[in-house]
Design an enzyme around this catalytic site. Structure first.
Site, PDB file in Angstrom:
ATOM      1  CB  SER A 145      -5.268  -2.019  -1.380  1.00 60.83           C
ATOM      2  OG  SER A 145      -6.571  -1.760  -0.891  1.00 60.83           O
ATOM      3  CE1 TYR A 158      -2.801  -2.698   3.378  1.00 64.97           C
ATOM      4  CE2 TYR A 158      -4.856  -2.094   2.299  1.00 64.97           C
ATOM      5  CZ  TYR A 158      -3.805  -2.971   2.454  1.00 64.97           C
ATOM      6  OH  TYR A 158      -3.738  -4.117   1.698  1.00 64.97           O
TER       7      TYR A 158
END
Length: 245
Positions: A145, A158
């Site tokens: 990501s 995350y």
């Protein structure tokens, strides 16, 4: 030579898109996700798309026993591995100050520990795959990501897992690219999938990356020679400054 790939999180979104493209390219597939019924339906779709053989192995990636079973099944049926697609991941928003530690542990189990265990168990199969096709070698593609590259408020946990995945993948290149195994992380901003529904009130799906944008990058990586190593690809959304999701 029979090409084979293992794809995690293959029942929907990016994982499904990648699995369908691999089926069209003639790969035999081992696919995994938690929903056994949904995964069985996906396996039928992949066979119709052209995959010579599809193994559907449902389970939870946070369970080490499932990961062991997954690679054992792939080894038994295919003997080697041409590509490992580490797509599955979990993540929820939350500030550092009050992020639940149980959720922290689950996120790291799925996003970091599971890819590490799968890599470790798959290396003999990937080496065998590279030996079968020295020109192309074997590939590992991990879905990271942009939050693993640039910090994003509310996505500390995350982002930390995705930064770890990027580091792990780059270290794999240092250790294994000489054996014909090259690895790439793809670090996109928001992609129009179920995982991004929580932010659609702020960022509409029409402004997100498309699943097929990621699929095309994966397909291109698989065509590279074993001489080429692409450690990380950052994909940003049009109209942004490129430093956030």
């Amino acid at each position: 030579m029979t090409k084979s790939a293992l794809v995690t999180g293959a029942s929907r979104g990016i994982g499904l898109g990648v699995a369908k493209r691999l089926a069209q390219l003639g790969y035999s597939l081992t696919v995994t996700a938690r929903d056994a019924e949904r995964l069985a339906a996906v396996a039928a779709e992949l066979t119709a798309d052209g995959a010579p053989q599809v193994l559907a192995v449902a389970g939870d990636l946070s369970d080490p026993a499932h990961l062991e079973h997954l690679t054992t099944e792939h080894r038994t049926n295919f003997g080697s591995m041409t590509a490992l697609i580490l797509n599955a991941g979990v993540g929820t928003a939350g500030n550092i100050a009050d992020y639940p530690l149980r959720r922290f542990d689950k996120t790291f189990a799925v996003n970091v520990r599971a890819p590490f265990q799968l890599l470790q168990q798959s290396l003999p199969l990937l080496r065998a795959g590279a030996a079968e096709d020295p020109h192309r070698g074997a590939k590992v593609v991990s879905l990271a990501s942009i939050t693993g590259v640039f910090a994003e408020r509310g996505l500390a946990v995350y982002g930390a897992t995705k930064a770890a995945l990027i580091s792990l993948t780059q270290t794999l290149n240092a250790e294994e690219s000489g054996n014909g195994i090259s690895a790439t992380t793809i670090a996109p901003g928001y992609v129009d999938t179920d995982m991004s529904k929580w932010t659609q009130g702020t960022i509409p799906p029409t402004e997100m990356l498309e699943v097929n944008d990621i699929v095309e990058i994966v397909a291109a990586i698989l065509q590279l020679s074993s001489r080429a190593v692409v450690p990380n690809i950052v994909m940003t959304r049009a109209g942004t400054d490129g430093y956030g999701a």
